[in-house]
Design an enzyme around this catalytic site. Structure first.
Site, PDB file in Angstrom:
ATOM      1  N   LYS A  35       0.824  -1.215   0.000  1.00 46.47           N
ATOM      2  CA  LYS A  35       0.000   0.000   0.000  1.00 46.47           C
ATOM      3  C   LYS A  35       0.855   1.261   0.000  1.00 46.47           C
ATOM      4  O   LYS A  35       1.835   1.360   0.719  1.00 46.47           O
ATOM      5  CB  LYS A  35      -0.899   0.002   1.244  1.00 46.47           C
ATOM      6  CG  LYS A  35      -1.971   1.060   1.224  1.00 46.47           C
ATOM      7  CD  LYS A  35      -3.177   0.595   2.004  1.00 46.47           C
ATOM      8  CE  LYS A  35      -4.322   1.568   1.939  1.00 46.47           C
ATOM      9  NZ  LYS A  35      -4.801   1.877   0.615  1.00 46.47           N
ATOM     10  N   GLY A  40       6.646   0.726   5.618  1.00 48.91           N
ATOM     11  CA  GLY A  40       7.552  -0.173   4.890  1.00 48.91           C
ATOM     12  C   GLY A  40       7.571   0.096   3.398  1.00 48.91           C
ATOM     13  O   GLY A  40       8.629   0.070   2.755  1.00 48.91           O
ATOM     14  N   CYS A  41       6.408   0.379   2.839  1.00 48.43           N
ATOM     15  CA  CYS A  41       6.311   0.621   1.393  1.00 48.43           C
ATOM     16  C   CYS A  41       6.994   1.937   1.018  1.00 48.43           C
ATOM     17  O   CYS A  41       7.600   2.042  -0.053  1.00 48.43           O
ATOM     18  CB  CYS A  41       4.852   0.625   0.957  1.00 48.43           C
ATOM     19  SG  CYS A  41       4.044  -0.963   1.257  1.00 48.43           S
ATOM     20  N   THR A  42       6.911   2.914   1.897  1.00 48.19           N
ATOM     21  CA  THR A  42       7.568   4.200   1.652  1.00 48.19           C
ATOM     22  C   THR A  42       9.086   4.028   1.689  1.00 48.19           C
ATOM     23  O   THR A  42       9.800   4.530   0.814  1.00 48.19           O
ATOM     24  CB  THR A  42       7.101   5.249   2.676  1.00 48.19           C
ATOM     25  OG1 THR A  42       5.687   5.430   2.519  1.00 48.19           O
ATOM     26  CG2 THR A  42       7.809   6.573   2.482  1.00 48.19           C
ATOM     27  N   ALA A  45      10.142   2.156  -1.544  1.00 50.94           N
ATOM     28  CA  ALA A  45      10.089   3.025  -2.727  1.00 50.94           C
ATOM     29  C   ALA A  45      11.236   4.029  -2.709  1.00 50.94           C
ATOM     30  O   ALA A  45      11.889   4.260  -3.739  1.00 50.94           O
ATOM     31  CB  ALA A  45       8.744   3.755  -2.779  1.00 50.94           C
TER      32      ALA A  45
END
Length: 147
Positions: A35, A40-42, A45
């Site tokens: 998401k 974690g995704c930030t 990325a």
């Protein structure tokens, strides 16, 4: 394990439809994440963004995939200054094809979600895959796998 880059047509963060045939030359990192704008995704990325020039020097494109909307991807790219492709797989077709849409469990509750995974392709053929990715150090590992 999917050996060839599956066929897809999905919108990117600009709303433009992107076709799998565009990505069948040279190297491709196709990474799946749960998401936009989550911790974690930030980090993941931003790690790809920091290393983007090194990937580019090896003729490698980076594509992130989640089920978030085009609008969500636009905001995520703007907020994090990301300048690589994010695909919106709202219907989960690519996630299903790659086996990243899985049953997960948190605090005893089961639900469906994206399993963080990365696939490395050369000329449309799978070279290496990482499942159940742990973010710290992952991008360096992917970069090291490109010969």
């Amino acid at each position: 394990m999917v050996k060839q880059l599956p066929s897809f047509k999905l919108p990117d963060q600009t709303g433009a439809t992107r076709n799998s045939d565009e990505f069948k030359t040279d190297w491709l990192v196709l990474y799946f994440y749960p998401k936009d704008n989550t911790p974690g995704c930030t980090v993941e990325a931003n790690d790809f963004q920091r290393q983007k020039d090194k990937f580019s020097s090896k003729k490698c494109q980076i594509i992130g995939v989640s089920k978030d909307s085009v609008k969500s991807h636009q905001g995520f790219c703007t907020k994090q200054s990301l300048n690589f492709t994010l695909l919106s797989d709202e219907n989960g077709e690519l996630c299903n094809a790659m086996g990243t849409w899985v049953e997960k469990s948190m605090y005893g509750k089961k639900y469906m979600g994206i399993d963080r995974a990365t696939f490395l392709y050369k000329d449309g053929q799978l070279v290496k895959e990482w499942r159940k990715v742990r973010v710290p150090g992952h991008v360096d590992e992917v970069l090291a796998a490109i010969s």
